[in-house]
Scaffold this active site. Structure first.
Site, short mmCIF file in Angstrom:
data_model
loop_
_atom_site.label_atom_id
_atom_site.label_comp_id
_atom_site.label_asym_id
_atom_site.label_seq_id
_atom_site.Cartn_x
_atom_site.Cartn_y
_atom_site.Cartn_z
CB SER A 138 62.39 95.47 41.63
OG SER A 138 62.65 96.43 40.64
CD GLU A 154 62.89 97.61 37.20
OE1 GLU A 154 62.02 96.89 37.72
OE2 GLU A 154 62.79 98.85 37.10
NE ARG A 188 60.64 95.41 31.18
CZ ARG A 188 60.68 96.59 31.81
NH1 ARG A 188 61.74 96.91 32.54
NH2 ARG A 188 59.67 97.43 31.71
#
Length: 424
Positions: free
Chosen positions: A351, A348, A388
């Site tokens: 979002s 992921e 990330r």
């Protein structure tokens, strides 16, 4: 907070939402019962108070022989009014407690179930066959250490586990990602914001982060403040207890901040490298919109996230997150997950959530409509970029000699550099 009137008018939709989330639908009936009790007790209190006022006005008109009886009745009624008010207040507090415990009602089409019950909407891009290219796949940390870009050993020495230093090109690459994203968001009509990372309890609670996942949040007890895990919190609080003018369209912010997460319950999960850390940087999209425009804004933010991943040459998939894996505030959430070659899985990276009017009701955020009325605004949030992303960039663009190709959009932010090379 949910719309109580809508709950009264259509409790079945709320019950179905609870079932889809894997939560107790009985909460809906508890809410309805508490609402009925509050209204009944409030009506009784107001009726007795009106009677008390009428009696008070009659005291001066009472005959001397009747005055003592009237005063006695007034005293008795005053006690009854006081008791009725206390009962009505207690009922209101209980209703408020239940309202704050109720998660947002999901929108139509959200998959039911838990973490594994998401629906994959699409895959974009083809992962490289690194073996066919003669590349022995390295994970992001091994690559970064060759580039002297990440130092987790000294991060742990200074801050403990799940802390790190970005060094040299690692720091520059993160800054390039952040600046590239902010510039594009400004072009999309977002106002850039550098936000506080400490917020008051009412702001953290208002955004829905002190419910089931409160153990993920750092709290500074001495100051009664919370460290944010996303600038969504500060941006949601920015217009708390205000009335917005959205007649010209949604208000869009791009917030930059450091973010902090305790990662409670993740012991042993993603402990290597910087996939799951206690501190990182993030650019967050946050939008205030009329409720009629919320779904379109949600798709708009998702499109921005996908365009970013495509521009950086990262294969990804989009998932429609299942109801049971939504936070309490979200009515729908889409995740974009990039391919992670070293683990042969999806990771992921973004979002984006449509929170409808849930956060606005809790934080007192309203909009004034064209006809002069006020009503709760819709709020939405989405990932612009985070630290990330370095994980996916390093792994997907690695070369056989340990170097990394710089995606073209980032080159101007790195002095035109096309290749990150191993430091000998």
């Amino acid at each position: 907070m949910i719309d109580l009137k809508a709950l009264r008018d259509d409790p079945d939709t709320a019950r179905a939402s609870q079932v889809a989330r894997g939560a107790d639908p009985a909460l809906v009936d508890q809410l309805l019962a508490a609402d009925e009790r509050r209204r009944s007790l409030l009506s009784a209190f107001e009726q007795q108070r009106a009677e008390q006022k009428e009696l008070s006005r009659s005291i001066g008109k009472a005959a001397p022989s009747e005055r003592e009886a009237v005063l006695g009745r007034a005293k008795q009624l005053a006690e009854q009014v006081k008791d009725a008010e206390a009962q009505a207040d207690a009922a209101a507090e209980e209703l408020d407690r239940l309202l704050w415990a109720m998660p947002n009602i999901i929108v139509d089409g959200v998959p039911a179930g838990g973490e594994e019950d998401f629906v994959e909407l699409r895959q974009v891009g083809t992962p490289r066959d690194l073996a066919a290219e003669g590349i022995e796949v390295q994970d992001h940390l091994a690559i970064a250490e060759g580039l002297r870009a990440i130092d987790t050993e000294r991060g742990a020495k200074v801050g403990g586990s799940r802390f790190y230093f970005l060094t040299g090109i690692g720091s520059l690459l993160e800054m390039a990602l952040l600046q590239w994203t902010l510039n594009r968001l400004v072009d999309e009509g977002f106002t850039p914001m550098t936000t506080p990372t400490l917020v008051r309890p009412e702001i953290m609670a208002g955004t829905g982060f002190l419910g089931a996942h409160a153990d993920e949040v750092y709290r500074l007890a001495a100051d009664d403040l919370y460290l944010v895990g996303t600038s969504e919190v500060a941006l949601a609080g920015y217009h708390s207890n205000e009335i917005l003018d959205l007649t010209d369209g949604p208000v869009r912010y791009a917030g930059f901040s450091a973010c902090y997460r305790r990662e409670a319950g993740s012991h042993g999960k993603d402990v290597r490298g910087i996939i799951r850390t206690h501190q990182f940087h993030k650019v967050e999209m946050f939008v205030y919109a009329p409720i009629e425009e919320a779904e379109a804004e949600h798709e708009r933010m998702l499109a921005f996230e996908e365009a970013s991943l495509t521009a950086l040459g990262l294969p990804y998939r989009v998932i429609d997150v299942a109801a049971g894996d939504l936070g309490s505030s979200a009515a729908r959430k889409y995740d974009c997950e990039a391919w992670l070659p070293s683990q042969q899985r999806w990771l992921e990276l973004t979002s984006t959530s449509n929170c409808t009017t849930f956060q606005a009701r809790r934080l007192g955020i309203r909009e004034r409509t064209a006809d002069g009325r006020t009503r709760p605004a819709a709020t939405l949030n989405g990932t612009g970029v985070t630290t990330r992303w370095l994980v996916a960039l390093l792994e997907n663009h690695q070369q056989a000699d340990g170097s990394v190709v710089v995606p073209e959009p980032l080159r101007p932010y790195l002095g035109g550099r096309e290749l990150l090379e191993v430091v000998r």
